[in-house]
Design an enzyme around this catalytic site. Structure first.
Site, mmCIF file in Angstrom:
data_model
loop_
_atom_site.group_PDB
_atom_site.id
_atom_site.type_symbol
_atom_site.label_atom_id
_atom_site.label_comp_id
_atom_site.label_asym_id
_atom_site.label_seq_id
_atom_site.Cartn_x
_atom_site.Cartn_y
_atom_site.Cartn_z
ATOM 1 N N CYS A 85 83.119 53.409 121.462
ATOM 2 C CA CYS A 85 81.678 53.623 121.694
ATOM 3 C C CYS A 85 81.265 53.285 123.125
ATOM 4 O O CYS A 85 80.126 53.553 123.520
ATOM 5 C CB CYS A 85 80.857 52.822 120.695
ATOM 6 N N HIS A 115 74.095 52.211 123.152
ATOM 7 C CA HIS A 115 74.883 52.910 122.131
ATOM 8 C C HIS A 115 74.107 52.841 120.814
ATOM 9 O O HIS A 115 73.647 51.770 120.410
ATOM 10 C CB HIS A 115 76.262 52.252 122.010
ATOM 11 N N ASN A 152 75.684 56.950 114.174
ATOM 12 C CA ASN A 152 76.549 56.418 115.223
ATOM 13 C C ASN A 152 77.606 57.472 115.568
ATOM 14 O O ASN A 152 78.516 57.717 114.784
ATOM 15 C CB ASN A 152 77.200 55.122 114.720
HETATM 16 N N1 ACO Z 1 74.920 50.421 100.838
HETATM 17 C C1 ACO Z 1 74.602 49.371 100.084
HETATM 18 N N2 ACO Z 1 75.172 48.150 100.227
HETATM 19 C C2 ACO Z 1 76.080 48.025 101.226
HETATM 20 C C3 ACO Z 1 76.458 49.102 102.055
HETATM 21 C C4 ACO Z 1 75.838 50.335 101.838
HETATM 22 N N3 ACO Z 1 76.119 51.410 102.585
HETATM 23 N N4 ACO Z 1 77.370 48.653 102.946
HETATM 24 C C5 ACO Z 1 77.574 47.356 102.697
HETATM 25 N N5 ACO Z 1 76.794 46.976 101.645
HETATM 26 C C6 ACO Z 1 76.697 45.663 101.024
HETATM 27 C C7 ACO Z 1 77.917 44.813 101.270
HETATM 28 O O1 ACO Z 1 78.907 45.077 100.285
HETATM 29 C C8 ACO Z 1 77.345 43.419 101.137
HETATM 30 O O2 ACO Z 1 77.244 43.083 99.792
HETATM 31 P P1 ACO Z 1 77.586 41.575 99.308
HETATM 32 O O3 ACO Z 1 76.588 40.706 100.026
HETATM 33 O O4 ACO Z 1 77.409 41.670 97.841
HETATM 34 O O5 ACO Z 1 78.990 41.335 99.771
HETATM 35 C C9 ACO Z 1 75.917 43.549 101.688
HETATM 36 O O6 ACO Z 1 75.620 44.962 101.646
HETATM 37 C C10 ACO Z 1 75.761 43.054 103.100
HETATM 38 O O7 ACO Z 1 76.826 43.572 103.893
HETATM 39 P P2 ACO Z 1 76.962 43.237 105.429
HETATM 40 O O8 ACO Z 1 78.195 43.881 105.978
HETATM 41 O O9 ACO Z 1 76.774 41.782 105.657
HETATM 42 O O10 ACO Z 1 75.664 43.993 105.985
HETATM 43 P P3 ACO Z 1 75.026 43.868 107.400
HETATM 44 O O11 ACO Z 1 73.617 43.477 107.287
HETATM 45 O O12 ACO Z 1 75.904 43.103 108.367
HETATM 46 O O13 ACO Z 1 75.047 45.380 107.894
HETATM 47 C C11 ACO Z 1 76.313 46.832 109.315
HETATM 48 C C12 ACO Z 1 76.278 46.064 108.005
HETATM 49 C C13 ACO Z 1 75.202 47.844 109.307
HETATM 50 C C14 ACO Z 1 77.650 47.542 109.435
HETATM 51 C C15 ACO Z 1 76.130 45.843 110.504
HETATM 52 O O14 ACO Z 1 76.981 44.740 110.345
HETATM 53 C C16 ACO Z 1 76.393 46.477 111.849
HETATM 54 O O15 ACO Z 1 75.667 47.345 112.301
HETATM 55 N N6 ACO Z 1 77.462 46.044 112.559
HETATM 56 C C17 ACO Z 1 77.745 46.547 113.873
HETATM 57 C C18 ACO Z 1 78.393 47.914 113.853
HETATM 58 C C19 ACO Z 1 78.540 48.433 115.268
HETATM 59 O O16 ACO Z 1 77.738 48.125 116.119
HETATM 60 N N7 ACO Z 1 79.567 49.204 115.565
HETATM 61 C C20 ACO Z 1 79.678 49.656 116.961
HETATM 62 C C21 ACO Z 1 80.972 49.977 117.307
HETATM 63 S S1 ACO Z 1 81.631 51.259 116.310
HETATM 64 C C22 ACO Z 1 82.975 51.895 117.187
HETATM 65 O O17 ACO Z 1 83.378 51.393 118.201
HETATM 66 C C23 ACO Z 1 83.667 53.135 116.657
#
Ligand code: ACO
Length: 321
Positions: free
Chosen positions: A112, A249, A279
């Site tokens: 990214c 990004h 993304n």
């Molecule tokens: N729908 C419903 N529930 C979900 C989903 C979904 N799509 N995905 C995860 N959950 C659940 C999980 O299982 C978890 O449940 P649990 O608490 O029972 O275990 C709960 O939701 C919370 O999950 P988290 O992973 O803690 O959710 P978070 O608030 O951190 O959001 C996210 C996840 C959106 C991925 C976030 O962490 C994020 O944006 N991270 C950064 C990603 C990024 O910036 N990537 C850039 C680089 S990508 C590249 O280089 C190719």
């Protein structure tokens, strides 16, 4: 040292638009979860459009926007982690499609952060006088790399391409670029290269799709990005408050809000189009810049900032013309 400015922008996405509700129809998720955690409402997904095709469409638009002809382009860099082929490079295929002859063409992989990394290479080579007109593209078909039964990743990633043309100019407008990496975080986002086993090596990688430790990447992004933006502005005489528009990004609206808060900047200055496109990795910054163009005035000060797998990150400080 020669000056550099952006002279053209372009963007392309696949035809099919897939909403959060469309995804919630086949996986355990909801529009409410996806939008509140990420800001994404919809995205474009390939039904056959290739990385080369999207890159070529974005590049053609950027070429028309710049008023240059294909034969004037002497450098093509495509930032991608989803090329159609490892060889030939996507850049060579784009050159063929656009009728660009004799240019130096290569692909670059920095996930990214790819567009910022590729821009640093192109801008440096124009600064030193090796090239005059560089076409830099970020292009991805991430939909072929995600496990569509894994709700942690498939709701986030999407397909598209963005292109920028950098040209030699008297008055330099690309003020500073600062990239970095931390290989200790290399296991946080991974995508294996699925070449087959050989006669002599039957070991197969059990991982087939992209995997991401979302929470850890979130922590990394909200720490590294504001520091990197402060660092790129150091010695320029400007502070984050002087910046007119931040184009980060497009991974997560909450990441942008957190960066805005850490920099003590109004989050309305952070351009967002991830609600429509998700993304798109290396494509997201040039796609957002192409969309933001209509709001920009000459003299506006912009920060472009990417972060992603590697871990990699980087920012650019630009004065718009
Ligand atoms: N729908 C419903 N529930 C979900 C989903 C979904 N799509 N995905 C995860 N959950 C659940 C999980 O299982 C978890 O449940 P649990 O608490 O029972 O275990 C709960 O939701 C919370 O999950 P988290 O992973 O803690 O959710 P978070 O608030 O951190 O959001 C996210 C996840 C959106 C991925 C976030 O962490 C994020 O944006 N991270 C950064 C990603 C990024 O910036 N990537 C850039 C680089 S990508 C590249 O280089 C190719």
């Amino acid at each position: 040292m020669y000056g550099v400015k952006i002279s053209g922008l372009g963007k392309a996405v696949p035809r099919l638009e897939v909403s959060n509700e469309d995804i919630a129809a086949f996986i355990d998720t909801s529009d409410e979860w996806i939008e509140s955690r990420t800001g994404i409402k919809s995205r474009h997904i390939s039904t056959g459009e290739t990385t080369t095709e999207l890159a070529s469409r974005a590049a053609q638009q950027a070429l028309e926007d710049s008023g240059l002809s294909a034969c004037e382009i002497d450098l093509v860099i495509v930032a991608t982690v989803t090329p159609d082929y490892t060889m030939p490079s996507t850049a060579c295929c784009v050159a063929k499609n656009l009728g660009i002859k004799n240019a130096t063409c290569f692909d670059l992989a920095a996930a990214c952060s790819g567009f910022i990394y590729a821009s640093e290479v192109a801008v440096s080579l124009i600064h030193q006088g090796s090239y005059k007109h560089a076409l830099v593209i970020g292009a991805e078909v991430l939909s072929k790399t995600v496990d569509w039964t894994d709700r942690n990743t498939c709701v986030l990633f999407a397909d598209g391409a963005g292109a920028a043309i950098y040209v030699r100019t008297d008055q330099n407008k690309i003020i500073k670029i600062l990239t970095a990496s931390d290989g200790d975080g290399s296991e946080l986002i991974t995508l294996p290269n699925l070449s087959g086993p050989s006669k002599f090596n039957t070991i197969q990688n059990p991982q087939k799709y992209m995997q991401m430790e979302g929470r850890e990447v979130y922590k990394f992004a909200t720490t590294a990005v504001p520091e990197n933006i402060q660092d790129v502005l150091a010695d320029t005489g400007y502070t984050p408050q002087d910046i007119d528009l931040f184009i980060l990004h497009q991974a997560n609206a909450r990441i942008m809000d957190s960066v805005a808060k850490k920099l003590d900047v109004d989050n309305k200055k952070f351009f967002k189009n991830l609600q429509k496109y998700g993304n798109t990795s290396a494509a997201s910054i040039p796609m957002a810049l192409a969309d933001a163009k209509e709001y920009l005035k000459p003299g506006d000060k912009l920060i472009l900032s990417g972060f992603g797998a590697g871990l990699t990150w980087g920012s650019m400080f630009i004065i718009w013309e």
